[in-house]
Design a protein around this motif. Structure first.
Motif, short mmCIF file in Angstrom:
data_model
loop_
_atom_site.label_atom_id
_atom_site.label_comp_id
_atom_site.label_asym_id
_atom_site.label_seq_id
_atom_site.Cartn_x
_atom_site.Cartn_y
_atom_site.Cartn_z
N ASP B 191 -42.83 13.58 -9.51
CA ASP B 191 -44.01 12.96 -9.78
C ASP B 191 -44.76 13.24 -11.44
O ASP B 191 -44.83 12.15 -11.96
N MET B 192 -44.72 14.25 -12.11
CA MET B 192 -45.29 14.50 -13.12
C MET B 192 -44.33 13.68 -14.23
O MET B 192 -44.82 13.31 -15.14
N ALA B 195 -45.03 10.15 -14.10
CA ALA B 195 -46.29 9.76 -14.56
C ALA B 195 -46.14 9.74 -16.07
O ALA B 195 -46.58 8.94 -16.71
N ALA B 196 -45.46 10.85 -16.69
CA ALA B 196 -45.12 10.75 -18.01
C ALA B 196 -44.29 9.37 -18.41
O ALA B 196 -44.55 8.76 -19.49
N ALA B 201 -43.52 7.79 -22.20
CA ALA B 201 -42.71 8.87 -22.59
C ALA B 201 -41.12 8.39 -22.36
O ALA B 201 -41.10 7.79 -21.24
N GLN B 205 -38.85 12.77 -23.84
CA GLN B 205 -40.10 13.20 -24.24
C GLN B 205 -40.60 14.06 -22.98
O GLN B 205 -41.36 14.88 -23.04
N TYR B 209 -42.30 17.50 -22.89
CA TYR B 209 -43.85 17.55 -22.79
C TYR B 209 -44.15 18.13 -21.51
O TYR B 209 -45.20 18.57 -21.43
N VAL B 210 -43.35 17.68 -20.88
CA VAL B 210 -43.87 17.91 -19.51
C VAL B 210 -43.04 18.97 -18.52
O VAL B 210 -43.38 19.72 -17.71
N PRO B 213 -42.61 22.85 -20.05
CA PRO B 213 -43.76 23.80 -20.04
C PRO B 213 -43.84 24.25 -18.56
O PRO B 213 -43.97 25.43 -18.28
N MET B 214 -43.29 23.73 -17.54
CA MET B 214 -43.33 24.11 -16.17
C MET B 214 -41.94 24.87 -16.06
O MET B 214 -41.98 25.81 -15.09
#
Lengths: 371, 301
Positions: B191-192, B195-196, B201, B205, B209-210, B213-214
């Motif tokens: 999902d994230m 969403a990006a 994005a 990207q 960016y998403v 980090p996770m």
């Protein structure tokens, strides 16, 4: 000005499984369109295709006046709110809101201004410096809403945004979203909405128009009142309304003064009103539909159905009565006092209101009592 | 009435007696468990303890007994060992190791992340075959590819450089890491990223960016594994690096055994202790992420 037009849209999975069978849908500029249907009806797939998260197998989608089939999601002029919020877990709320603008290369001042604006509208100013995991469900959904709002998209897409919230919060978010939609419309901003839900209450209360879907087909697109009062087929009739409409097998014959509907050993005579509505040549095996609210207790001496009461659920001001007529099960909603007075020996005499009954073709399910 | 009170008094007494016995039993069992743990732990750690102790002993004392406490602690092993029998100090060899480890670790993390992301999130023609190939190399013993690899690097003129040691890894050649990151990625909802994408994005990207980090805990685990394995790698440098001035520490340790007529064991042991230090320090600094990374990735180590 952003109307959304879908033409012959198809989705085929792994070459063989057809999920969406060439649907056509027009969402007018500023309209709140709700896609509703049981799970597996491809409503979410449709939304994800509009967003560009699923590929299009056939047909086309246009937003405004450009066909967007092959555009990446970011270039379609859409914003989306996801069911489980999908906030970026490592970014503070402020960054979550501004991520899209930053990618689009907006200036710092513009970003700050728009974050402040959206935060005020959604009352999330105190949350701006929190991480998503420090938010409650309702707060997280407001931030997710803000992330869509801040982009000033041409079309808003909602994918069951309220289904993770508790009932009370859901009701208040419903009002908030419709309010927001109205406000955007008044300000002359783009406010076309496509909202997916499986909850018919949400659909009825929020939508300007509702698109009822089943198994990758559109069943009916209409405003909530029409959908309720003039369902195009048995599926829509059963899907919209609480408790569900009674849909039972029946036999239709022509009596002396109008059509006669019989269930097993019982039958009831209708008059001119239904006769006028019925499609010519309708006869024999049909599906008879009437909403639980559209029964009334019969006057003494009036032609009526004798209903055996199986169970009565008291809901305070009214009672849901489960009954059997001629071997068929019905649900009837009656005022508590009337029901108490009328129930004799576990049976009641009732009559459906003629203007509110529907006859559906047994094979196709189409409503043949609309004319 | 009074009967029942008397009766309940006795019941309470019994219950208390039982509780006391239980408490005592728990204490005894705890004592036994800790004793066993301590003893076994000590047995397993003893070689390491002995190594550290012996590195402070004089050369003659080392073989005098199995005890680890040096009688006359001396820094002699460290001072002389650091100088080595070559024109270079041990610092040079540490630097050489660093020259291999730094590009190898950094490039491994980057390339394996990109490859794992590709396998985890995209459908492309031939994906199944490619993935099977990657996993296939995981099962292939390293040794069987040594000779063809050597010939290849010889053709490229890479012998006696560090390139053969890190370039394959920099191109996501370590299937194990790809697999580990892939498992971790599968546990992260899409999902994230979606969403990006909606936020404008590109896939890349969204990754940076998403997803990254996770993915950090898993990436730290990869970096750590690669760091330790490279630090300990002996065969690779032995095959490809031939000039002494390019030796990493693993070869340098062996070097001191080769060249001296009588082995100066205390020097070797002292340098071994130093060689162990970087791995230990790095491990303890990042232990938290390391455990998180391997357990979440489903690769229980």
């Amino acid at each position: 000005m952003a109307q959304l037009i879908i033409r012959n849209l198809e989705k085929v999975y792994s070459g063989t499984i057809k999920a969406l069978h060439g649907i056509n849908l027009e969402v007018k500029d500023g309209e709140f369109m709700v896609l509703v249907g049981p799970s597996g009806c491809a409503k979410s797939t449709t939304l994800r295709m509009i967003a560009g998260l699923e590929t299009v197998s056939g047909g086309h989608i246009s937003i405004g006046d450009k066909v967007v089939n092959n555009l990446p999601p970011g270039d379609r002029g859409i914003a989306m709110v996801f069911q489980n919020y999908a906030l970026y877990p490592h970014m503070k709320v402020r960054k979550n809101l501004s991520f899209g603008l930053k990618l689009a290369g907006e200036s710092k001042e513009e970003i700050a201004r728009r974050v402040a604006e959206v935060a005020e509208v959604l009352e999330i100013e105190p949350l701006l410096d929190r991480l998503p995991k420090q938010l409650s469900g309702g707060q997280a959904q407001r931030v997710a809403l803000g992330r869509a709002l801040i982009k000033k998209p041409e079309v808003f897409l909602f994918d069951e945004p309220l289904s993770n919230l508790d009932a009370k919060l859901r009701a208040s978010m419903r009002v908030r979203i419709t309010d927001l939609h109205r406000r955007l419309k008044e300000q002359g901003q783009s406010s076309t909405v496509v909202y997916v839900t499986h909850d018919q209450v949400e659909a009825m209360t929020m939508g300007d128009r509702i698109c009822v879907m089943k198994d990758g087909h559109i069943m009916q697109v209409d405003d909530p009142e029409t959908l309720y009062a003039r369902p195009a087929n048995a599926f829509v009739a059963g899907f919209i309304g609480m408790p569900e409409m009674n849909l039972v097998d029946a036999k239709l014959t022509q009596g002396a003064s109008g059509p006669v509907v019989s269930f097993g050993d019982q039958s009831i005579q209708f008059g001119k009103e239904l006769a006028a509505r019925l499609k010519a040549g309708t006869d024999g095996d049909v599906t008879f539909g009437v909403r639980p609210q559209h029964f009334r207790l019969a006057e003494p001496g009036e032609d009526a159905l004798i209903a055996k009461v199986i169970k009565a659920d008291f809901l305070g001001h009214e009672v849901d009565v489960h009954i059997i007529i001629g071997g068929q099960r019905f649900t009837v909603v009656l005022p508590v006092e009337d029901f108490r007075k009328a129930a004799v020996d576990g049976a009641i005499r009732i009559r459906p209101e003629e203007e509110r009954v529907f006859i559906f073709d047994r094979a196709s399910g189409l409503n043949v009592s609309l004319a | 009435m009074s009967d029942s009170i008397l009766h309940s008094d006795k019941a309470i007494e019994d219950a208390e007696k039982f509780l006391a016995v239980q408490r005592r039993r728990e204490k005894i069992s705890l004592a036994i468990r800790y004793t066993i743990l301590t003893v076994v732990g000590l047995i397993m750690l003893y070689p390491l303890i002995w190594l550290i102790g012996a590195s402070f002993k004089s050369n003659t004392e080392i073989f005098a007994g199995a005890g680890f406490m040096p009688a006359n602690p001396t820094m002699d092993g460290y001072v002389k060992g650091w100088e080595t029998s070559t024109p270079y100090t041990f610092g040079r060899f540490f630097w050489n190791t660093f020259l291999i480890i730094a590009p190898k670790t950094i490039c491994t993390v980057i390339s394996c992340t990109v490859v794992a992301y590709g396998f985890a999130r995209f459908d492309f023609p031939g994906k199944k075959i490619l993935f099977a190939t990657v996993i296939g190399t995981l099962l292939l013993p390293n040794i069987v590819t040594r000779i063809p690899q050597y010939l290849l690097f010889n053709e490229l003129g890479w012998l006696d450089t560090y390139l053969p040691l890190w370039v394959p890894s920099a191109l996501a050649g370590d299937a194990f890491f790809v697999f580990m990151l892939l498992q971790f990625l599968r546990s992260i909802p899409r999902d994230m990223e979606e969403a990006a994408r909606v936020d404008g994005a590109t896939s890349f990207q969204a990754l940076i960016y998403v997803v990254v980090p996770m993915l950090v805990p898993a990436m730290i685990s990869v970096a750590l594994f690669q760091f330790m394995w490279t630090m300990n790698d002996f065969l690779g440098p032995l095959i490809y690096v031939s000039s002494v001035d390019k030796f990493p520490v693993s070869l340098a340790l062996k070097l001191s055994i080769d060249t001296a007529e009588t082995f100066e064991w205390n020097r070797i042991l002292a340098m071994s202790v130093l060689t162990l230090l970087p791995s230990l320090i790095v491990f303890f600094l990042s232990q938290k992420y390391f455990v998180e990374g391997i357990s979440a990735g489903g690769v229980k180590g």
